[in-house]
Write an enzyme that holds these catalytic residues in place. Sequence first.
Site, PDB file in Angstrom:
ATOM      1  N   ARG A  13       0.866  -1.185   0.000  1.00  0.00           N
ATOM      2  CA  ARG A  13       0.000   0.000   0.000  1.00  0.00           C
ATOM      3  C   ARG A  13       0.893   1.221   0.000  1.00  0.00           C
ATOM      4  NH1 ARG A  13      -2.617   0.929   5.297  1.00  0.00           N
ATOM      5  NH2 ARG A  13      -1.201   2.679   5.310  1.00  0.00           N
ATOM      6  N   HIS A  54      -3.659   4.672   4.446  1.00  0.00           N
ATOM      7  CA  HIS A  54      -4.877   3.842   4.497  1.00  0.00           C
ATOM      8  C   HIS A  54      -6.031   4.529   3.771  1.00  0.00           C
ATOM      9  CE1 HIS A  54      -8.177   1.473   6.096  1.00  0.00           C
ATOM     10  NE2 HIS A  54      -8.660   2.510   6.754  1.00  0.00           N
ATOM     11  N   TYR A  57       3.805   5.910  11.242  1.00  0.00           N
ATOM     12  CA  TYR A  57       4.151   4.510  11.498  1.00  0.00           C
ATOM     13  C   TYR A  57       5.106   3.880  10.488  1.00  0.00           C
ATOM     14  CZ  TYR A  57       0.013   4.049   8.446  1.00  0.00           C
ATOM     15  OH  TYR A  57      -0.906   4.174   7.435  1.00  0.00           O
TER      16      TYR A  57
END
Lengths: 362, 328
Positions: A259, A263, A272
């Site tokens: 990805r 998100h 993160y």
Amino acid sequence: MSTVEERLLPSAEPVRLIDEHGAAHDHAQYQLPPAETLVDGYAQLVKGRRLNDQASALVRQGRLAVYPSSHGQEACQVAATMVLGDQDWLFPTYRDTVAIVSRGVDPIETLTLLRGDWHSGYDPYERKVAPQSTPLATQLLHAVGVAHAARLKGEDTVVMALVGDGGTSEGDFHEALNFAAVWHAPVVFFIQNNEYAISVPLAKQTAAPSLAHKGIGYGVPGERADGNDLAGLLAVLGAAVGRARAGEGPQLIEAHTYRVQAHTNADDASRYRDDAEVAPWLERDPIKRLDAYLTGAGLLDDDKRAAAASAADQTAEYLRVGLMEDVHPDPAELFQHLYSTPTPQLREQAAFLADELAREEA
Amino acid sequence: MTHVKLSMAQALNQALRDAMRADDTVLMFGEDVGALGGVFRVTDGLTAEFGEARCFDTPLAESGIVGTAIGMAMNGMRPVVEMQFDAFGYPAFEQVVSHVAKMRNRTRGRVSLPMVIRMPYAGGIGGVEHHCDSSESYYAHTPGLTVVAPATVADAYWLLRRAIEFPDPVVFMEPKKLYWAKDEIDLGVAEPGIGQAVVRREGADATLIAYGPTVPVALEAAEAAAAEGRQLQVVDLRSIVPFDDETVCAAVRRTGRAVVVAEASGFASVSSEIVARVTERCFHSLAAPIRRVTGFDIPYPPPHLERHQLPSVDRILDAVDDLQWEDS
């Protein structure tokens, strides 16, 4: 002679037929799809990428509430639908908008959920696409039920059930694989492993050697593919659909992808993960490598490239125009669809809201 | 001759059998429902008559049972599934709340789920923990579900037939302590449909409102009260959702006094909803606040203590006595 375990285990390495530089490689088990399939796939990838990026832009303009993009995962999205026939079903998650559109569902209807005028905007029966599922892995059980009912009716139907790496931790993932295996249901479980479940990396999700290995516990054959290689995905998924259709029961396929974006637009991936982790994946881009391969093989030139880009532009234009229109969902509809015949209580509540709205207008 | 003497379990079995004979798309599946015929024998003989494809055992996983039933209902079947016990239905809760209840709404009416979730429920059989929950409030609270609970043998048959024919999902709560209650019923005469409450006993002084396992207790209390000169009317809800406000309120208006009798814990429950609804609608007809006789707000007790949890004739009569009678 191979043991049962060997037949169920995935390949030692993810199947890759075209590498990140665009070079084709022979594989003992899988063959490169025909040239016209790859050229068609290329156009769909370009269109899917354009759809992803246009939808993200429309979020920034306030025309969509949210968009979980599959930017970088388009090969998985396109391959999942290219291997299906009209009689087959697709069970998508919230990140699978491109797959739904590739299946032939109207893009504006597809984005109804993310625009926020209703929960699901398309007729699931029209193209045999289930509503996008936001609760993780729950749709896999529905997929097994559809497949089992199809078998009972003697229909030639295979169900493609999509799930992410995070979804494989859910109990319903386990129950779906187990039920499908016991019932010998024609389902292809297709995991898009993009390494992240919002902020949680795969290492915190599983200790399995790979997600495809999970099949062995259920007696379901597992296989894995490079998730950014459309050719490898078409070969692996096509073979899995063929086996399911031939009565060999459920199949588990894992695509290794990434990805590359957050998100959703509401997420901040810098909290993160480092950009340094993302950079190599940009080099493994599915469109770039297929472009390089097709160009090298003399199957893609500037004219065809321009035609694909132009078709993608048309989709983007269709989205922009369609989503610029303000929609005014009818509040009366809030009460209309719960039951085939509304309960007396819902009729009362609908009348209450109608009265309230009438007084607002007066 | 359509008169038969059946237990409630046998009436449910007959309903399943007749529904499966009438419609090839009706399937019955769950845990131990095949060769064994279900732990309460409700599916006894169905696999033998209809074959493994129509009545079958599944892997032991309730979310899987309900989740796959959704898919089958999407694809032309009318699945009936059994949650072996009330509390064993909880693993399926997400499937029930997020999908069974919402599928029709989220697809704007395009996907209906004609399916029945059968659930033996409530106590009174000396069952150990996790086998005696009254879980109806969870389902009744969830928009999109239809929730029914038979209290008579005839209703067990007819409500299940109606539930299977229903175009939308039905949670079918079977009071397990009534499974062995027998009655002679006429299968040729249909009982009222889903959504309709019935008055089981007429009485001018006060109304007892009950459903499922507490209906026979309420009738027993009415009998005892009559011996003492007080005439109690008994309303059997039959259908929790849709709730029959009309019948219930008309009944309460006739007597002006009411007691709701339910086995579930009272806090935030079907019984509290009934009190609220009836009070809102019948306030000026009421001579006293509506009382409730319910289970305490405790986990269902172990067998040796369960009698303290169950609504009893005495508790009902005490509650009736508290309804501010002018002559007392």
